[in-house]
Design an enzyme around this catalytic site. Structure first.
Site, short mmCIF file in Angstrom:
data_model
loop_
_atom_site.label_atom_id
_atom_site.label_comp_id
_atom_site.label_asym_id
_atom_site.label_seq_id
_atom_site.Cartn_x
_atom_site.Cartn_y
_atom_site.Cartn_z
CG HIS A 188 6.34 -7.04 -2.14
ND1 HIS A 188 5.49 -6.01 -2.50
CD2 HIS A 188 7.59 -6.59 -2.36
CE1 HIS A 188 6.20 -4.99 -2.94
NE2 HIS A 188 7.49 -5.30 -2.86
CG ASP B 20 -5.51 -5.58 21.40
OD1 ASP B 20 -4.72 -6.52 21.61
OD2 ASP B 20 -5.48 -4.52 22.05
CE LYS C 213 5.53 -3.22 0.72
NZ LYS C 213 6.62 -4.14 0.77
CG ASP D 271 -14.92 9.17 -11.51
OD1 ASP D 271 -14.20 9.91 -12.20
OD2 ASP D 271 -15.63 8.27 -11.99
#
Length: 407
Positions: A292, A299, A294, A120
């Site tokens: 798996h 900082d 990523k 939406d």
């Protein structure tokens, strides 16, 4: 496609399928007008069946539903699965499908590896989690450890635009712009602290965008850098900046695969350990289940979550999508989780352990690194073609008309 930072967003970290699937499925169940979903993999298991049901329910109540899967990653959905979606009006398409050769998938390179959901125009999801039961702990010891985010705010319009742009470019469908526009819902400004930037990687206009954002963030690091990445074999520039950060006193921690789903990937990563450890980089191998994820942080403010690994496929060939996030609360939440992962569920890698076998690995390191460094260019020698999107409902109808042979 805009590449500017968007302020005033909400962001929630979702860890593994246990947090991701209920959030996505509930959001689809509440959809009123539109569901856009793109993913590398849908498997016909309990997760794929739940996804099918919420998409069917949405379409039956009049929601426009468009799903884009990768033709390599999602190659084995049954005719019955596809037909059920098609019958209720779900528009299911495959990115760059190719026929199998002797039962093997052949279109390995330049895949649509992105994982984005937009509902939406109000809520979005980005990450590395596919729709398969191996992202749930009850799958067993090979269940994947992975991450995604749920977002609200102005960034959702960028997600919406990115999905439609890919669909328009490859399927040549002309939509009524008034029908397919995004309508971000108002959110509480007191809880909308995050600035975000959507970065995509393609093979035309945005070949190095994700890598460039990583490079800028790593160069700016002053106190800590944490990278948790499943398939870690970056090019020279990223390796150089990671080592430079450690040399100038930044606490650099890499969380990499210790229980790999693809052993060759871990072998390639380990070829880099010697130089990284010598410069003070801390390497932890996650051994509880296949990593798996990523994700990364720098900082106390910058973070990223997305689909891009730090290897030649993701950085130089695949279509990827990462969100870059500036938010102290989110950064701290991710840092706390990754620290717990590194401290209690990882095995630390020592320089002494690596040096025991370095004498015979040194030539292999040199050859492998330089081969993989130039691998994208080598892959570019393969016959070039324009990626296309093919409706999977057509495949379903064709299969329905074909006599089935049962073992």
């Amino acid at each position: 496609m805009k590449t500017t930072w968007q302020s005033g967003n909400q962001v929630q970290l979702l860890i593994n399928g246990e947090e991701y699937y209920p959030s996505v499925f509930e959001a689809i169940a509440r959809a009123r007008e539109e569901v856009l979903l793109e993913t590398f993999i849908i498997f016909e298991d309990k997760v794929g069946e739940q996804l099918q049901q919420v998409l069917v329910d949405a379409a039956e109540r009049g929601v426009r539903v468009e799903v884009l899967v990768d033709g390599y990653g999602t190659a084995d959905l049954s005719a019955a699965y596809l037909q059920r979606l098609s019958d209720v009006g779900v528009r299911l398409q495959a990115f760059d499908p190719s026929p199998k050769l002797m039962g093997m998938r052949t279109n390995l390179f330049r895949r649509m590896h992105r994982k984005i959901v937009v509902i939406d125009g109000e809520v979005g999801f980005v990450g590395g989690i596919n729709y398969s039961a191996d992202h749930l702990a009850d799958f067993g010891e090979m269940a994947k450890q992975d991450y995604a985010v749920q977002v609200r705010g102005p960034i959702v319009a960028d997600l919406h635009q990115a999905v439609l742009k890919l669909l328009d470019e490859t399927s040549r469908v002309h939509r009524n712009p008034r029908l397919w526009r995004s309508h971000p819902a108002p959110i509480d400004p007191d809880s909308a602290h995050a600035s975000m930037l959507l970065s995509i990687r393609d093979n035309i206009h945005h070949k190095n965008d994700i890598e460039q954002h990583y490079l800028r963030a790593i160069r700016s690091a002053r106190s800590r850098l944490v990278i948790a990445n499943a398939y870690f074999f970056p090019g020279y520039r990223l390796l150089h900046e990671i080592r430079n950060a450690a040399r100038r006193g930044v606490k650099v921690t890499l969380i990499l695969q210790g229980m790999p789903d693809m052993p060759l990937v871990r072998l390639c990563s380990r070829l880099l350990y010697n130089d990284l450890l010598r410069d003070g980089v801390v390497i932890s191998e996650y051994c509880e289940r296949p990593l798996h994820g990523k994700v990364a942080l720098v900082d106390d403010e910058w973070s990223t979550v997305g689909s891009s690994n730090l290897d030649p496929l993701s950085l130089s060939l695949n279509l990827e999508a990462n969100l870059f996030i500036r938010d102290r609360t989110f950064n701290e939440r991710l840092y706390t989780h990754l620290q717990e992962l590194a401290n209690s569920r990882c095995k630390s890698v020592s320089l002494q352990r690596v040096l025991r076998t370095y004498w015979w690995r040194a030539p292999l390191i040199f050859l492998t690194f330089h081969f993989l460094r130039h691998f994208p260019a080598i892959a570019g020698w393969l016959p070039a073609h324009s990626p296309r999107i093919t409706p999977l409902s057509t495949k379903a109808r064709d299969l329905e008309d074909t006599p089935q042979v049962h073992p």
